[in-house]
Write a protein that holds these residues in place. Structure first.
Motif, PDB file in Angstrom:
ATOM      1  N   HIS A 196      72.548  69.734  40.554  1.00  0.00           N
ATOM      2  CA  HIS A 196      72.254  70.826  39.633  1.00  0.00           C
ATOM      3  C   HIS A 196      71.020  70.492  38.797  1.00  0.00           C
ATOM      4  CE1 HIS A 196      75.739  73.600  39.859  1.00  0.00           C
ATOM      5  NE2 HIS A 196      76.359  72.539  40.363  1.00  0.00           N
ATOM      6  N   ALA A 197      70.345  71.551  38.343  1.00  0.00           N
ATOM      7  CA  ALA A 197      69.161  71.397  37.489  1.00  0.00           C
ATOM      8  C   ALA A 197      68.216  70.357  38.076  1.00  0.00           C
ATOM      9  CB  ALA A 197      69.576  71.020  36.069  1.00  0.00           C
ATOM     10  N   ALA A 198      67.911  70.522  39.351  1.00  0.00           N
ATOM     11  CA  ALA A 198      67.178  69.493  40.093  1.00  0.00           C
ATOM     12  C   ALA A 198      65.752  69.304  39.604  1.00  0.00           C
ATOM     13  CB  ALA A 198      67.181  69.822  41.582  1.00  0.00           C
ATOM     14  N   ALA A 199      65.216  70.267  38.842  1.00  0.00           N
ATOM     15  CA  ALA A 199      63.856  70.126  38.326  1.00  0.00           C
ATOM     16  C   ALA A 199      63.827  69.510  36.935  1.00  0.00           C
ATOM     17  CB  ALA A 199      63.152  71.480  38.296  1.00  0.00           C
ATOM     18  N   GLY A 200      64.991  69.280  36.347  1.00  0.00           N
ATOM     19  CA  GLY A 200      65.049  68.649  35.034  1.00  0.00           C
ATOM     20  C   GLY A 200      64.816  67.153  35.121  1.00  0.00           C
ATOM     21  N   GLY A 201      64.813  66.501  33.968  1.00  0.00           N
ATOM     22  CA  GLY A 201      64.527  65.071  33.933  1.00  0.00           C
ATOM     23  C   GLY A 201      65.511  64.244  34.732  1.00  0.00           C
ATOM     24  N   VAL A 202      66.811  64.420  34.480  1.00  0.00           N
ATOM     25  CA  VAL A 202      67.815  63.678  35.239  1.00  0.00           C
ATOM     26  C   VAL A 202      67.812  64.134  36.691  1.00  0.00           C
ATOM     27  CG1 VAL A 202      70.283  63.206  35.495  1.00  0.00           C
ATOM     28  CG2 VAL A 202      69.271  63.232  33.223  1.00  0.00           C
ATOM     29  N   GLY A 203      67.681  65.439  36.911  1.00  0.00           N
ATOM     30  CA  GLY A 203      67.712  65.971  38.266  1.00  0.00           C
ATOM     31  C   GLY A 203      66.629  65.395  39.151  1.00  0.00           C
ATOM     32  N   GLN A 204      65.406  65.279  38.630  1.00  0.00           N
ATOM     33  CA  GLN A 204      64.321  64.710  39.424  1.00  0.00           C
ATOM     34  C   GLN A 204      64.584  63.244  39.771  1.00  0.00           C
ATOM     35  OE1 GLN A 204      60.224  65.568  38.250  1.00  0.00           O
ATOM     36  NE2 GLN A 204      60.952  67.199  36.919  1.00  0.00           N
ATOM     37  N   LEU A 205      65.109  62.499  38.803  1.00  0.00           N
ATOM     38  CA  LEU A 205      65.401  61.090  39.049  1.00  0.00           C
ATOM     39  C   LEU A 205      66.578  60.936  40.003  1.00  0.00           C
ATOM     40  CD1 LEU A 205      64.876  59.830  35.411  1.00  0.00           C
ATOM     41  CD2 LEU A 205      63.465  59.224  37.381  1.00  0.00           C
ATOM     42  N   LEU A 206      67.613  61.767  39.852  1.00  0.00           N
ATOM     43  CA  LEU A 206      68.747  61.731  40.771  1.00  0.00           C
ATOM     44  C   LEU A 206      68.290  61.968  42.204  1.00  0.00           C
ATOM     45  CD1 LEU A 206      71.776  63.649  39.158  1.00  0.00           C
ATOM     46  CD2 LEU A 206      71.819  61.381  40.218  1.00  0.00           C
ATOM     47  N   THR A 207      67.450  62.969  42.383  1.00  0.00           N
ATOM     48  CA  THR A 207      66.962  63.287  43.718  1.00  0.00           C
ATOM     49  C   THR A 207      66.263  62.087  44.342  1.00  0.00           C
ATOM     50  OG1 THR A 207      66.683  65.613  43.100  1.00  0.00           O
ATOM     51  CG2 THR A 207      65.479  64.842  45.032  1.00  0.00           C
ATOM     52  N   GLN A 208      65.440  61.410  43.560  1.00  0.00           N
ATOM     53  CA  GLN A 208      64.711  60.260  44.088  1.00  0.00           C
ATOM     54  C   GLN A 208      65.637  59.080  44.377  1.00  0.00           C
ATOM     55  OE1 GLN A 208      60.635  59.680  42.182  1.00  0.00           O
ATOM     56  NE2 GLN A 208      61.536  61.171  40.765  1.00  0.00           N
ATOM     57  N   LEU A 209      66.629  58.856  43.513  1.00  0.00           N
ATOM     58  CA  LEU A 209      67.563  57.752  43.745  1.00  0.00           C
ATOM     59  C   LEU A 209      68.432  58.011  44.966  1.00  0.00           C
ATOM     60  CD1 LEU A 209      68.738  56.697  40.158  1.00  0.00           C
ATOM     61  CD2 LEU A 209      66.963  55.700  41.596  1.00  0.00           C
ATOM     62  N   VAL A 210      68.823  59.260  45.172  1.00  0.00           N
ATOM     63  CA  VAL A 210      69.583  59.603  46.378  1.00  0.00           C
ATOM     64  C   VAL A 210      68.765  59.262  47.619  1.00  0.00           C
ATOM     65  CG1 VAL A 210      70.479  61.540  47.735  1.00  0.00           C
ATOM     66  CG2 VAL A 210      71.062  61.349  45.311  1.00  0.00           C
ATOM     67  N   THR A 211      67.484  59.575  47.587  1.00  0.00           N
ATOM     68  CA  THR A 211      66.610  59.243  48.720  1.00  0.00           C
ATOM     69  C   THR A 211      66.519  57.744  48.925  1.00  0.00           C
ATOM     70  OG1 THR A 211      65.301  61.252  48.373  1.00  0.00           O
ATOM     71  CG2 THR A 211      64.283  59.483  49.643  1.00  0.00           C
ATOM     72  N   ILE A 212      66.348  56.984  47.837  1.00  0.00           N
ATOM     73  CA  ILE A 212      66.270  55.520  47.926  1.00  0.00           C
ATOM     74  C   ILE A 212      67.529  54.955  48.578  1.00  0.00           C
ATOM     75  CG2 ILE A 212      66.296  53.395  46.537  1.00  0.00           C
ATOM     76  CD1 ILE A 212      64.401  54.810  44.579  1.00  0.00           C
ATOM     77  N   LEU A 213      68.698  55.576  48.298  1.00  0.00           N
ATOM     78  CA  LEU A 213      69.973  55.082  48.808  1.00  0.00           C
ATOM     79  C   LEU A 213      70.324  55.649  50.182  1.00  0.00           C
ATOM     80  CD1 LEU A 213      72.026  55.222  45.485  1.00  0.00           C
ATOM     81  CD2 LEU A 213      71.136  53.185  46.633  1.00  0.00           C
ATOM     82  N   GLY A 214      69.436  56.481  50.752  1.00  0.00           N
ATOM     83  CA  GLY A 214      69.648  56.965  52.105  1.00  0.00           C
ATOM     84  C   GLY A 214      70.332  58.301  52.216  1.00  0.00           C
ATOM     85  N   GLY A 215      70.560  58.992  51.100  1.00  0.00           N
ATOM     86  CA  GLY A 215      71.193  60.297  51.134  1.00  0.00           C
ATOM     87  C   GLY A 215      70.187  61.427  51.258  1.00  0.00           C
ATOM     88  N   THR A 216      70.710  62.656  51.403  1.00  0.00           N
ATOM     89  CA  THR A 216      69.897  63.861  51.484  1.00  0.00           C
ATOM     90  C   THR A 216      70.307  64.811  50.369  1.00  0.00           C
ATOM     91  OG1 THR A 216      69.707  63.674  53.881  1.00  0.00           O
ATOM     92  CG2 THR A 216      69.255  65.832  52.930  1.00  0.00           C
ATOM     93  N   SER A 217      69.332  65.359  49.647  1.00  0.00           N
ATOM     94  CA  SER A 217      69.616  66.188  48.482  1.00  0.00           C
ATOM     95  C   SER A 217      69.362  67.664  48.739  1.00  0.00           C
ATOM     96  CB  SER A 217      68.738  65.757  47.295  1.00  0.00           C
ATOM     97  OG  SER A 217      69.024  64.433  46.908  1.00  0.00           O
ATOM     98  N   ILE A 218      70.268  68.483  48.210  1.00  0.00           N
ATOM     99  CA  ILE A 218      70.058  69.917  48.063  1.00  0.00           C
ATOM    100  C   ILE A 218      69.964  70.172  46.563  1.00  0.00           C
ATOM    101  CG2 ILE A 218      70.991  72.230  48.432  1.00  0.00           C
ATOM    102  CD1 ILE A 218      72.605  71.058  50.783  1.00  0.00           C
ATOM    103  N   GLY A 219      68.898  70.795  46.119  1.00  0.00           N
ATOM    104  CA  GLY A 219      68.699  71.032  44.694  1.00  0.00           C
ATOM    105  C   GLY A 219      69.059  72.450  44.305  1.00  0.00           C
ATOM    106  N   LEU A 220      69.441  72.623  43.050  1.00  0.00           N
ATOM    107  CA  LEU A 220      69.677  73.938  42.456  1.00  0.00           C
ATOM    108  C   LEU A 220      68.751  74.088  41.257  1.00  0.00           C
ATOM    109  CD1 LEU A 220      73.569  74.148  42.527  1.00  0.00           C
ATOM    110  CD2 LEU A 220      72.007  75.748  43.649  1.00  0.00           C
TER     111      LEU A 220
END
Length: 321
Positions: free
Chosen positions: A146-170
């Protein structure tokens, strides 16, 4: 010293920029001359009276920032005047000087600016905690943020990528969707669509492994977008209080609702420094990208609050004393 304060709960108009005595420090504290202060939704909750506060009026908001040590308590030997430190959970930060307990003082490495430290620390530690402790993101996981363009959301998306996951943003707008895509979201959906159904379509009808839910009012929809046996991590309510969750639904679908407070895990200075150091290293290596924060003078804090509440901002808002 100057500080941004309020005497009664309300909208941004209750904030005032006034002169207050400089704080004193104890033997295990350092006095920090602030160079950058992070603004967070918790500050809005506190200003409205919906979140815990420290002390009595006049209240000083702020729990996150970075600056230069100008005085050191007698019992501290490994921090010196002139050192650059940051913190993520020290109250009364909306001021020119802040008394910081030793156990919460985090060194800022060379090459990391005060603005970046104040932008990264609280939201970065939150994202780190969410993907390691609330739910351990694994290689191949599908994650809804959720809130993928916010501060936490942007960092979460990048950390998910670092850990090998795939993100869908809202996100709430096409412009914000572009921000989320730039940080690594494979797909981005808008809130004004039937997004829970579209998440199912994007995941072959199954739903995601985990949802990071920071809006609150969308909690039930988040469960609908989660696979059988999946997890919803509740860590914010920027859009209002969540509806009650029926425990029978959790039983019938084997789904998990979890949440919690970051500081229940990051209990010691050693753990805070270790995790912050990893975030700073990823930043310096280019694995983590931080958009340039939106800067406001501390005296213009009311305008900064208005922008954050409008949900039109992307990334971090930082106040400069």
């Amino acid at each position: 010293m100057k500080a941004l304060i309020f005497n009664e709960f309300g909208g941004p108009e209750v904030l005032q920029y006034i002169e207050l005595p400089q704080p004193t420090i104890g033997d295990k504290d350092v006095l920090v001359q602030m160079k950058a202060v992070g603004l967070n939704y918790a500050d809005i909750y506190r200003r409205k009276g919906n979140y815990h506060l420290v002390g009595e009026p006049p209240y000083i908001l702020g729990y996150e920032g970075a600056g230069i040590v100008v005085k050191v308590g007698k019992q501290i030997t490994d921090i010196q005047e002139g050192d650059r430190i940051a913190f993520a959970d020290v109250p009364l930060a909306n001021a020119e000087f802040v008394s910081v307990p030793y156990e919460k003082a985090i060194p800022i490495p060379d090459g990391v600016t005060f603005e970046h430290a104040a932008s990264l620390l609280l939201q970065g530690l939150t994202a780190h905690y969410l993907v390691h402790d609330s739910y351990q993101v694994k290689d191949g996981d599908q994650v809804l943020i959720h809130a993928a363009a916010g501060g936490v959301g942007q960092l979460l998306t990048q950390l998910v990528t670092i850990l090998g996951g795939t993100s869908i943003g809202l996100t709430s707008s096409v412009e914000k969707a572009e921000v989320a895509k730039r940080t690594g979201a494979k797909e981005v959906l808008l809130y004004d669509t039937s997004w829970s159904e579209k998440v199912k379509e994007l995941t072959a009808g199954e739903g995601v492994d985990v949802v990071y839910e920071s809006v609150g009012s969308t909690l039930i929809d988040s469960f609908q977008a989660t696979r059988i046996g999946g997890t919803v991590v509740f860590f914010g309510m920027a859009g209002g209080d969540p509806a009650p969750v029926d425990p029978r639904m959790l039983m019938d679908t084997s789904k998990t609702l979890t949440g919690g407070d970051l500081w229940n895990v990051l209990k010691t200075r050693e753990v805070r420094i270790e995790r912050a150091a990893q975030l700073f290293q990823w930043l310096q290596e280019g694995k983590l990208q931080i958009a340039s924060p939106t800067l406001f003078a501390l005296k213009d804090g009311a305008e900064a609050h208005k922008l954050l509440e409008s949900r039109k901002s992307t990334g971090k808002i930082v106040l400069i004393p």
